[in-house]
Design an enzyme around this catalytic site. Structure first.
Site, short mmCIF file in Angstrom:
data_model
loop_
_atom_site.label_atom_id
_atom_site.label_comp_id
_atom_site.label_asym_id
_atom_site.label_seq_id
_atom_site.Cartn_x
_atom_site.Cartn_y
_atom_site.Cartn_z
N GLY A 15 0.69 -0.66 -0.13
CA GLY A 15 -0.30 0.03 0.32
C GLY A 15 0.62 1.17 0.23
NE ARG A 83 -5.99 -8.97 -5.79
CZ ARG A 83 -5.59 -9.53 -7.04
NH1 ARG A 83 -6.03 -8.36 -7.99
NH2 ARG A 83 -6.66 -10.96 -7.83
CG ASP A 111 3.75 -6.78 8.46
OD1 ASP A 111 3.16 -6.19 7.14
OD2 ASP A 111 3.15 -7.28 9.77
CB THR A 134 2.80 0.32 6.94
OG1 THR A 134 1.31 0.03 7.37
CG2 THR A 134 3.95 -0.41 8.24
CG ASP A 136 -1.24 -1.01 9.12
OD1 ASP A 136 -2.35 0.17 8.77
OD2 ASP A 136 -1.42 -1.51 7.79
CG ASP A 138 1.53 -3.46 11.32
OD1 ASP A 138 2.14 -3.09 10.76
OD2 ASP A 138 0.89 -3.71 10.82
NE ARG A 180 -1.59 -4.93 7.93
CZ ARG A 180 -0.51 -5.57 7.44
NH1 ARG A 180 -0.70 -5.74 6.57
NH2 ARG A 180 0.79 -5.21 8.17
#
Length: 381
Positions: A15, A83, A111, A134, A136, A138, A180
């Site tokens: 992303g 994808r 990750d 990211t 996120d 994470d 997420r």
């Protein structure tokens, strides 16, 4: 150590987020100005390697009459994909690195992307260096990833705007964030944006606890509106994730915000009116913050230093306010970084009177019924 001419590839995988272009800029600037190396941008991550496509990146090509637009441009000029080619194409992707004549490859990813690129690097004997990004936040080992700070700022701005319409109609605004299975985005933005309730995957909650907080706001302070921030990976009361399958067959987290709003209305017998806002991909967009520009610049420069030192198989990370690096195997071997239920920011939120769930309850395991269990890992990016 002498530095012979090198051809360096760089790609962005997974992303997008603000700050990627600043990292690309740093890599190109340091590689070309400090070492005289050639830098090739690989479009659309592993798809570009599969197609043997690359574009030459130069300092002059990145500037516009002396103005450097990449520092303030969101997204990625190289394109990215979530994808990508399947595992069946792994061999062709590996050969793409060699066909382009690369001496090293720098991959900017989260990750999942870093793990996949690491596998390909090992399979194809690549000289690989990773940079974490990211929204996120994470990625294991690093305290900050490119894009997180800007996403938090975007959320805070949205929370401020929603507060005014919530106050105008005496409503509870439920805001569903990305993240997420981690609650970093929701927690940071909730604290900075003045949320009254923050629900994250790492801490269980009860609707009665939410109701009590809303009642307290009205009875003690006379507030007839509230802001509830919910991370997309937060679970239902029965410990399940809310998700849907899109037209491409991908499982996407979404819907916990509507669930929380419905439960609030149901539990209070519709005496409280709730509305839901799912911010979605607006959190990935926008102009990168000053911190994300600095972080991306520091990590991009450090990645080139690793190439110069021939310390491959490492990821540059941000620890204790400085750039460091760790073996990529260490990052891939550890689980994503989740919010510590006993950590400083959770304690800060509770001290501010924010409802953060039940302090003494057993936490719902972050990955139970989550999107991470939806399908086995594959060679995608």
């Amino acid at each position: 150590m002498t530095h012979t001419h090198k051809r360096i590839g760089i790609l962005t995988s997974g992303g997008d987020c603000p700050g990627l272009n600043a990292a690309i800029r740093a890599v190109v600037s340091h590689a070309t100005l400090s070492f005289g190396w050639e830098v090739l941008g690989i479009p659309y991550a592993t798809q570009g390697l599969l197609d043997r496509k690359a574009v030459a990146l130069t300092v002059h090509g990145l500037d516009m009459r002396g103005i450097d637009p990449l520092l303030s441009t969101g997204g990625t000029i190289l394109g990215s994909i979530n994808r990508g080619p399947t595992e069946a194409h792994a061999g062709e992707i590996v050969e793409g690195y060699h066909a382009l004549g690369l001496d090293a490859l720098i991959g900017i990813g989260g990750d999942g992307s870093l793990a996949i690129l690491s596998q390909l690097a090992e399979q194809g004997d690549w000289n690989f260096v990773g940079i974490p990004k990211t929204i996120d936040n994470d990625v294991a080992v690093t305290e900050r990833s490119i894009g997180f700070d800007t996403a938090v700022n975007t959320l805070v701005e949205a929370l401020h705007k929603l507060s005014y319409t919530a106050a105008s109609h005496d409503r509870v605004m439920v805001v569903e964030t990305m993240g997420r299975d981690s609650g970093h985005l929701a927690l940071h933005a909730g604290i900075a944006g003045g949320a009254d309730v923050i629900l994250i995957p790492e801490i269980p909650y009860t609707i009665d606890g939410v109701r009590q907080k809303l009642s307290e706001l009205r009875d003690r302070w006379g507030h007839r509106f509230a802001i509830v921030v919910v991370a997309e990976g937060a679970k239902t009361l029965s410990g399940e994730s809310r998700a849907y399958t899109d037209a491409q067959g991908e499982i996407r987290l979404r819907g916990i915000g509507n669930y929380i709003a419905d439960e609030i209305c149901r539990y209070t017998e519709n005496t409280i009116e709730a509305r839901v806002t799912v911010l979605g991909h607006v959190q990935r967009g926008g102009i990168p913050s000053a911190f994300d520009r600095v972080l991306a610049s520091a990590l991009g420069t450090a990645a080139i230093d690793l190439v110069a030192e021939e310390r491959f198989g490492h990821v540059v990370v941000w620890q204790n306010g400085e750039v460091d690096n760790v073996p990529i195997s260490e990052v891939c071997a550890k689980s994503p970084t989740y919010v510590d239920p006993q950590g400083c920011l959770v304690k800060t939120a509770r001290g501010l009177g924010i409802y953060m769930g039940e302090l003494n309850a057993s936490a719902i395991p972050p990955l139970v019924g989550s999107i991470a269990d939806a399908k086995p890992p594959s060679i995608v990016s």
